[in-house]
Design a protein around this motif. Sequence first.
Motif, mmCIF file in Angstrom:
data_model
loop_
_atom_site.group_PDB
_atom_site.id
_atom_site.type_symbol
_atom_site.label_atom_id
_atom_site.label_comp_id
_atom_site.label_asym_id
_atom_site.label_seq_id
_atom_site.Cartn_x
_atom_site.Cartn_y
_atom_site.Cartn_z
ATOM 1 N N LEU A 32 0.813 -1.211 0.000
ATOM 2 C CA LEU A 32 0.000 0.000 0.000
ATOM 3 C C LEU A 32 0.851 1.267 0.000
ATOM 4 C CD1 LEU A 32 -2.792 -0.966 2.547
ATOM 5 C CD2 LEU A 32 -3.133 -0.429 0.134
ATOM 6 N N THR A 33 1.886 1.273 0.810
ATOM 7 C CA THR A 33 2.624 2.527 1.031
ATOM 8 C C THR A 33 3.896 2.659 0.221
ATOM 9 O OG1 THR A 33 3.830 1.589 2.913
ATOM 10 C CG2 THR A 33 1.742 2.698 3.388
ATOM 11 N N GLY A 34 4.426 1.569 -0.298
ATOM 12 C CA GLY A 34 5.676 1.607 -1.048
ATOM 13 C C GLY A 34 6.836 1.113 -0.217
ATOM 14 N N LEU A 35 7.756 0.440 -0.885
ATOM 15 C CA LEU A 35 8.941 -0.093 -0.209
ATOM 16 C C LEU A 35 10.188 0.652 -0.651
ATOM 17 C CD1 LEU A 35 10.197 -2.336 1.620
ATOM 18 C CD2 LEU A 35 10.486 -3.680 -0.462
ATOM 19 N N SER A 36 10.377 0.760 -1.972
ATOM 20 C CA SER A 36 11.624 1.304 -2.505
ATOM 21 C C SER A 36 11.542 2.772 -2.877
ATOM 22 C CB SER A 36 12.041 0.504 -3.746
ATOM 23 O OG SER A 36 12.140 -0.870 -3.437
ATOM 24 N N PHE A 37 10.334 3.274 -3.133
ATOM 25 C CA PHE A 37 10.161 4.662 -3.563
ATOM 26 C C PHE A 37 8.695 5.044 -3.385
ATOM 27 C CE2 PHE A 37 10.204 1.714 -7.129
ATOM 28 C CZ PHE A 37 8.935 1.899 -7.675
ATOM 29 N N GLU A 38 8.415 6.326 -3.478
ATOM 30 C CA GLU A 38 7.043 6.805 -3.360
ATOM 31 C C GLU A 38 6.281 6.475 -4.641
ATOM 32 O OE1 GLU A 38 4.886 11.037 -2.527
ATOM 33 O OE2 GLU A 38 6.856 10.677 -1.614
ATOM 34 N N SER A 59 10.402 -18.307 9.239
ATOM 35 C CA SER A 59 9.817 -16.999 9.567
ATOM 36 C C SER A 59 10.700 -15.862 9.074
ATOM 37 C CB SER A 59 9.600 -16.873 11.073
ATOM 38 O OG SER A 59 8.632 -17.794 11.508
ATOM 39 N N GLU A 60 12.010 -16.007 9.268
ATOM 40 C CA GLU A 60 12.939 -14.988 8.769
ATOM 41 C C GLU A 60 12.810 -14.838 7.261
ATOM 42 O OE1 GLU A 60 16.229 -16.199 12.171
ATOM 43 O OE2 GLU A 60 16.625 -16.689 10.071
ATOM 44 N N HIS A 61 12.684 -15.941 6.568
ATOM 45 C CA HIS A 61 12.621 -15.903 5.112
ATOM 46 C C HIS A 61 11.267 -15.448 4.594
ATOM 47 C CE1 HIS A 61 16.573 -17.208 3.801
ATOM 48 N NE2 HIS A 61 16.616 -17.758 4.998
ATOM 49 N N LEU A 62 10.207 -15.652 5.347
ATOM 50 C CA LEU A 62 8.917 -15.100 4.946
ATOM 51 C C LEU A 62 9.027 -13.587 4.807
ATOM 52 C CD1 LEU A 62 6.309 -16.998 7.168
ATOM 53 C CD2 LEU A 62 6.749 -17.338 4.741
ATOM 54 N N LEU A 63 9.622 -12.951 5.799
ATOM 55 C CA LEU A 63 9.771 -11.498 5.761
ATOM 56 C C LEU A 63 10.638 -11.070 4.584
ATOM 57 C CD1 LEU A 63 9.202 -8.757 7.020
ATOM 58 C CD2 LEU A 63 11.175 -9.123 8.514
ATOM 59 N N GLN A 64 11.749 -11.724 4.393
ATOM 60 C CA GLN A 64 12.628 -11.388 3.277
ATOM 61 C C GLN A 64 11.914 -11.594 1.947
ATOM 62 O OE1 GLN A 64 16.076 -13.865 2.767
ATOM 63 N NE2 GLN A 64 17.092 -12.339 1.496
ATOM 64 N N THR A 65 11.165 -12.674 1.833
ATOM 65 C CA THR A 65 10.493 -12.999 0.582
ATOM 66 C C THR A 65 9.420 -11.973 0.239
ATOM 67 O OG1 THR A 65 10.978 -15.339 0.907
ATOM 68 C CG2 THR A 65 9.224 -14.795 -0.659
ATOM 69 N N VAL A 66 8.622 -11.553 1.215
ATOM 70 C CA VAL A 66 7.590 -10.555 0.895
ATOM 71 C C VAL A 66 8.222 -9.213 0.550
ATOM 72 C CG1 VAL A 66 5.749 -11.726 2.169
ATOM 73 C CG2 VAL A 66 7.022 -9.884 3.283
ATOM 74 N N ASN A 67 9.334 -8.870 1.196
ATOM 75 C CA ASN A 67 10.038 -7.640 0.812
ATOM 76 C C ASN A 67 10.549 -7.742 -0.624
ATOM 77 O OD1 ASN A 67 9.665 -6.271 3.239
ATOM 78 N ND2 ASN A 67 11.585 -6.983 4.110
ATOM 79 N N MET A 68 11.084 -8.892 -0.988
ATOM 80 C CA MET A 68 11.577 -9.088 -2.349
ATOM 81 C C MET A 68 10.437 -9.012 -3.357
ATOM 82 S SD MET A 68 14.297 -12.145 -1.581
ATOM 83 C CE MET A 68 14.989 -12.287 -3.219
ATOM 84 N N LEU A 69 9.307 -9.642 -3.053
ATOM 85 C CA LEU A 69 8.162 -9.594 -3.962
ATOM 86 C C LEU A 69 7.687 -8.164 -4.182
ATOM 87 C CD1 LEU A 69 6.043 -12.705 -2.883
ATOM 88 C CD2 LEU A 69 7.200 -12.342 -5.084
ATOM 89 N N VAL A 107 7.725 -6.287 -7.793
ATOM 90 C CA VAL A 107 6.477 -5.761 -8.359
ATOM 91 C C VAL A 107 6.612 -4.267 -8.631
ATOM 92 C CG1 VAL A 107 4.043 -5.294 -7.843
ATOM 93 C CG2 VAL A 107 5.002 -7.575 -7.398
ATOM 94 N N GLU A 108 7.128 -3.526 -7.659
ATOM 95 C CA GLU A 108 7.297 -2.077 -7.845
ATOM 96 C C GLU A 108 8.133 -1.773 -9.082
ATOM 97 O OE1 GLU A 108 7.119 -0.125 -3.392
ATOM 98 O OE2 GLU A 108 9.066 -0.726 -4.176
ATOM 99 N N HIS A 109 9.229 -2.479 -9.233
ATOM 100 C CA HIS A 109 10.138 -2.168 -10.336
ATOM 101 C C HIS A 109 9.626 -2.657 -11.684
ATOM 102 C CE1 HIS A 109 12.939 -1.270 -7.002
ATOM 103 N NE2 HIS A 109 13.240 -0.292 -7.823
ATOM 104 N N GLN A 110 8.722 -3.641 -11.678
ATOM 105 C CA GLN A 110 8.104 -4.047 -12.945
ATOM 106 C C GLN A 110 7.028 -3.046 -13.370
ATOM 107 O OE1 GLN A 110 8.850 -6.696 -15.120
ATOM 108 N NE2 GLN A 110 10.666 -6.546 -13.841
ATOM 109 N N ILE A 111 6.272 -2.538 -12.410
ATOM 110 C CA ILE A 111 5.196 -1.598 -12.735
ATOM 111 C C ILE A 111 5.725 -0.190 -12.945
ATOM 112 C CG2 ILE A 111 3.066 -0.551 -11.838
ATOM 113 C CD1 ILE A 111 2.362 -3.283 -10.645
ATOM 114 N N PHE A 112 6.774 0.172 -12.254
ATOM 115 C CA PHE A 112 7.382 1.501 -12.381
ATOM 116 C C PHE A 112 8.859 1.357 -12.745
ATOM 117 C CE2 PHE A 112 3.895 1.990 -9.305
ATOM 118 C CZ PHE A 112 3.163 2.983 -9.926
ATOM 119 N N PRO A 113 9.178 0.867 -13.961
ATOM 120 C CA PRO A 113 10.581 0.617 -14.316
ATOM 121 C C PRO A 113 11.441 1.875 -14.343
ATOM 122 C CG PRO A 113 9.171 0.377 -16.233
ATOM 123 C CD PRO A 113 8.264 0.537 -15.047
#
Length: 193
Positions: free
Chosen positions: A67-73, A168-178, A182-188
């Motif tokens: 919802l809020t963005g991970l890598s950029f606005e 559990s550690e990898h769940l967090l890493q995996t959702v951050n990676m996803l 997604v962000e970089h595919q939609i906003f290249p």
Amino acid sequence: MDPMQEQIKTLFTEGIQTQIAAADQLQEPLQRAAELLVATLLSGQKIYCCGEGMAHATSRHFAHIMLTGLSFERPPFPVTSLHADFGANDHQAVFAQQLQAVGQANDVVLVLSAGARAPRTARALEAALGRNMLIVAITQEGDHDIAGLLGPDDVEIRIPTTNIARASEHLLQTVNMLCSLVEHQIFPQEMDE
């Protein structure tokens, strides 16, 4: 070496070994999951997520960063974490009931489980299948409840461990990676900055 320091070193080593195995095994399923999420969002569909046990917090984290963005606005993506209402009459069906109420064909449900058993998320998957939704499941090697419910168009990201803490550690890493993928595919264009 002090026994506690030895234990600490062992925990770091386990984490590193799981990271190395994941880097080797999860590239293709991560790519497929990201492509499915991108296609879902670009077609105007919604993404719902839920997690079994400790993974529920990671589900909420995923919804928040989508919802809020991970890598950029950027504009928000339509992602909702299903709530775990512990006061529900049928606690095991709490996620399934929500998907039955709002899920539409070709929406995606992302389910997360760090343990071997996931009865609430398994019921959510059954509800999703009944509504012709697609599934992205992030599980671990000892999963008994989720993998058997997945169809050919669904994606499983199976973390290479049976250790709940490492999963559990990898769940967090995996959702951050996803989210980042997604962000970089939609906003290249944002990759250049």
